[in-house]
Scaffold this active site. Structure first.
Site, PDB file in Angstrom:
ATOM      1  N   ASP A 266      -0.140   5.448  -4.492  1.00 31.91           N
ATOM      2  CA  ASP A 266      -0.252   6.768  -5.119  1.00 31.91           C
ATOM      3  C   ASP A 266       0.026   7.882  -4.116  1.00 31.91           C
ATOM      4  OD1 ASP A 266      -2.563   5.893  -3.813  1.00 31.91           O
ATOM      5  OD2 ASP A 266      -3.892   7.125  -5.008  1.00 31.91           O
TER       6      ASP A 266
ATOM      7  N   ASP B 122      -8.179  10.001  -6.944  1.00 35.19           N
ATOM      8  CA  ASP B 122      -9.539  10.400  -7.298  1.00 35.19           C
ATOM      9  C   ASP B 122     -10.147  11.435  -6.363  1.00 35.19           C
ATOM     10  OD1 ASP B 122      -9.696   8.341  -5.163  1.00 35.19           O
ATOM     11  OD2 ASP B 122     -11.856   8.621  -5.406  1.00 35.19           O
TER      12      ASP B 122
ATOM     13  N   ASP C  91      -1.192   9.509   3.274  1.00 32.00           N
ATOM     14  CA  ASP C  91      -1.838  10.604   3.983  1.00 32.00           C
ATOM     15  C   ASP C  91      -1.605  10.367   5.489  1.00 32.00           C
ATOM     16  OD1 ASP C  91      -3.512  12.653   4.716  1.00 32.00           O
ATOM     17  OD2 ASP C  91      -5.296  11.875   3.774  1.00 32.00           O
ATOM     18  N   THR C  92      -2.571   9.752   6.186  1.00 32.92           N
ATOM     19  CA  THR C  92      -2.364   9.471   7.617  1.00 32.92           C
ATOM     20  C   THR C  92      -1.331   8.374   7.836  1.00 32.92           C
ATOM     21  OG1 THR C  92      -4.071   7.762   7.699  1.00 32.92           O
ATOM     22  CG2 THR C  92      -4.779  10.041   8.112  1.00 32.92           C
TER      23      THR C  92
HETATM   24  C1  PRP Z   1      -6.347   6.598  -0.713  1.00 32.71           C
HETATM   25  C2  PRP Z   1      -4.953   6.533  -1.312  1.00 32.71           C
HETATM   26  C3  PRP Z   1      -4.195   5.672  -0.340  1.00 32.71           C
HETATM   27  C4  PRP Z   1      -4.839   6.004   0.994  1.00 32.71           C
HETATM   28  C5  PRP Z   1      -3.971   6.952   1.756  1.00 32.71           C
HETATM   29  O1  PRP Z   1      -7.033   5.431  -1.100  1.00 32.71           O
HETATM   30  O2  PRP Z   1      -4.981   5.938  -2.588  1.00 32.71           O
HETATM   31  O3  PRP Z   1      -4.380   4.304  -0.622  1.00 32.71           O
HETATM   32  O4  PRP Z   1      -6.118   6.625   0.696  1.00 32.71           O
HETATM   33  O5  PRP Z   1      -4.556   7.316   2.956  1.00 32.71           O
HETATM   34  P1  PRP Z   1      -3.939   6.992   4.393  1.00 32.71           P
HETATM   35  O6  PRP Z   1      -2.462   7.203   4.359  1.00 32.71           O
HETATM   36  O7  PRP Z   1      -4.619   8.017   5.267  1.00 32.71           O
HETATM   37  O8  PRP Z   1      -4.314   5.599   4.768  1.00 32.71           O
HETATM   38  P2  PRP Z   1      -8.609   5.298  -1.000  1.00 32.71           P
HETATM   39  O9  PRP Z   1      -8.954   4.664   0.300  1.00 32.71           O
HETATM   40  O10 PRP Z   1      -9.241   6.625  -1.288  1.00 32.71           O
HETATM   41  O11 PRP Z   1      -8.978   4.260  -2.126  1.00 32.71           O
HETATM   42  P3  PRP Z   1      -8.598   4.345  -3.689  1.00 32.71           P
HETATM   43  O12 PRP Z   1      -7.137   4.015  -3.776  1.00 32.71           O
HETATM   44  O13 PRP Z   1      -9.457   3.319  -4.318  1.00 32.71           O
HETATM   45  O14 PRP Z   1      -8.909   5.746  -4.138  1.00 32.71           O
HETATM   46 MG    MG Z   2      -9.652   7.351  -3.060  1.00 32.94          MG
HETATM   47 MN    MN Z   3      -5.660   3.982  -2.334  1.00 33.47          MN
END
Ligand code: PRP
Ligand code: MG
Ligand code: MN
Length: 176
Positions: free
Chosen positions: A99, A158, A102-103
């Protein structure tokens, strides 16, 4: 935190972009006998459902859960696999569907783990990308929208587990 959610990318714009991504992915895998779309739970499930229906390909689905490292709680940014794939991906065309990046730690780690299993090809498709937040580089093949560093929700994303079902990308705005 009291907040409002404002529309940042409309439902129609999201749908149009996903249709285009579906066309591009369909073109890329012409002739393949199986394209495994891997959703990273939980965030990717809504985008994955939309995207796979826009691809005219023999697609199979599998899922993986990577641990969330929270918000700066773990300085190592260690990402672990909490739920692995059900099936082997050796010799298969694989697309990891996310989805949001980010980092980059989550996708970087998942990509590393999956590439060791010798898929025929390994690509990444993400609905959203926040390039300004990147800490580790990840090769991304398809990006729906590159966005600024805003707190976004909807289309699977979320805020404290809520808003995943919003049909648009919303921006969380703190309320006075
Ligand atoms: C969020 C998002 C990505 C990840 C991105 O997931 O859905 O999987 O963080 O972050 P990054 O590039 O900094 O690693 P989250 O851990 O919130 O879990 P979720 O998908 O269940 O919401
Ligand atoms: Mg999340
Ligand atoms: Mn995720």
């Amino acid at each position: 935190m009291k907040h409002n959610v404002e529309v940042m990318i409309s439902e129609a714009d999201v749908a149009a972009r996903i249709a285009k991504l579906g066309e591009e992915i369909t073109a890329r895998y012409q002739g393949s006998d199986e394209v495994v779309m891997i959703g990273l739970l939980r965030g990717s499930c809504v985008f994955l459902a939309d995207l796979c229906r826009q691809c005219q390909l023999p697609i199979t689905l599998d899922f993986m859960t990577a641990s969330s490292y929270g918000s700066g709680m773990h300085s190592t940014r260690d990402v672990r696999i909490l739920k692995d794939l059900d099936d082997d991906i050796k010799g298969k065309d694989v697309v990891i569907v996310e989805d949001i990046i980010d980092t980059g730690y989550t996708l970087n780690k998942v990509r590393e783990i999956l590439s060791l299993r010798e898929p025929k090809s390994l690509a990444i498709c993400t609905l959203l990308d926040k390039p300004s937040r990147r800490e580790v580089q990840v090769p991304v093949d398809w990006i729906g929208f590159a966005i600024p560093d805003e707190f976004v929700v909807g289309c699977g994303i979320d805020y404290a587990q809520k808003y995943r079902n919003l049909p648009f990308i919303g921006k969380v705005v703190p309320q006075e």
